[in-house]
Design an enzyme around this catalytic site. Structure first.
Site: not given
Length: 218
Positions: A11, A13
Site C-alpha cells: 500500500d 498512503d
C-alpha cells in the site's frame, strides 16, 4: 529481468509514505478537516471505501493538476522504506505498489524507487482542472487483492513467496491473499484479522519480521 524469486505488494498512503495524499489535496482546496475525517473512517472500515472515495474526490473539484507537483514535494517516505525496497530488489523480490490514492503521485513514487509495477486511481481532468470525478475502475479492496494475484501469476511466483504490507481496512483482502500479510502501523480492524503486525513506523522492523518467519520462504 532476472528471475523473480518473490513478490512484495505494498500500500502507499500511510504505509510507504507517512501522509494520506487525499488529505493533502483537501488542504489545497480548504476542505482538509472534512476530507481527513472521511479518510480516517474509511481506513477504520466504518465506511464503504468506494463511495467514501467518490465523496472525497468530489470535494477536490476545481483544483489545478499542478497541485500534484506541490503535494509530491510535501510527502515523506516512511523511515527506511527506500533501503527496504532496495534490499528486496537485490534479493530478487519484485516490489509493486497498489494504492487507493492517485496515479500522478504513485507513478512518481514508483519511478523514484525503481518500481515498475504500480496501480492507482485515475482522476478526471478537464482544461487542467480536477472535475471531482474518477476515471475507470476504482482501486477497491477487491481490486487490490486481484492485482496482487494478477502480478503473482504473471511473474509465476508461488503464493508462499508473496508478501503484502498495508495499514487500512481496504488492505485486508490483499493481506489475506499473500503468503505473508503484514499489518503495518495498522488500524485495529486490520490487526484483528492479520496475525503479523509491525507497530513501529520503520521498514527495518518488517525485515526483522520476515527474518523471524524465514522457513524456506521469503
Amino acid at each position: 529481468m532476472s528471475q523473480v524469486k518473490g513478490l512484495c505488494v505494498m500500500d502507499v498512503d500511510g504505509t510507504l509514505i507517512l501522509e494520506e495524499v487525499i488529505d493533502l489535496l483537501g488542504r489545497e482546496v480548504g476542505r482538509e478537516e472534512e476530507i481527513s475525517q472521511i479518510t480516517s473512517r474509511a481506513m477504520r472500515g466504518e465506511l464503504n471505501f468506494e463511495s467514501s472515495l467518490r465523496k472525497r474526490v468530489y470535494l477536490l473539484e476545481g483544483l489545478p493538476v499542478s497541485v500534484f507537483d506541490k503535494v509530491f514535494k510535501s510527502i515523506h517516505l516512511t523511515p527506511n522504506a527506500q533501503k527496504f525496497i532496495s534490499i528486496l530488489q537485490k534479493n530478487g523480490i519484485l516490489v509493486g505498489l497498489v494504492s487507493g490514492g492517485f496515479t500522478p503521485i504513485v507513478e512518481r513514487l514508483a519511478k523514484s524507487l525503481g518500481i515498475a509495477y504500480f496501480s492507482a486511481n485515475q482522476l478526471k481532468v478537464k482544461e487542467g482542472l480536477l472535475t471531482g470525478k474518477l476515471v475507470g475502475a476504482i482501486i477497491s479492496p477487491e481490486i487490490k487483492q486481484a492485482t496482487l494475484e494478477k502480478w503473482r501469476k504473471e511473474l509465476k511466483v508461488p503464493k508462499e513467496r508473496t508478501l503484502s504490507i498495508g495499514d487500512g481496512a481496504n488492505d485486508l483482502l490483499m493481506l489475506k491473499s499473500a503468503g505473508l500479510g503484514i499489518a503495518f502501523c495498522a488500524k485495529e480492524v486490520l490487526k484483528k484479522e492479520i496475525p503479523h503486525h509491525v507497530d513501529k513506523r520503520d521498514f527495518f522492523e518488517v525485515l526483522s519480521l520476515i527474518d523471524c518467519l524465514e522457513r524456506g520462504k521469503i
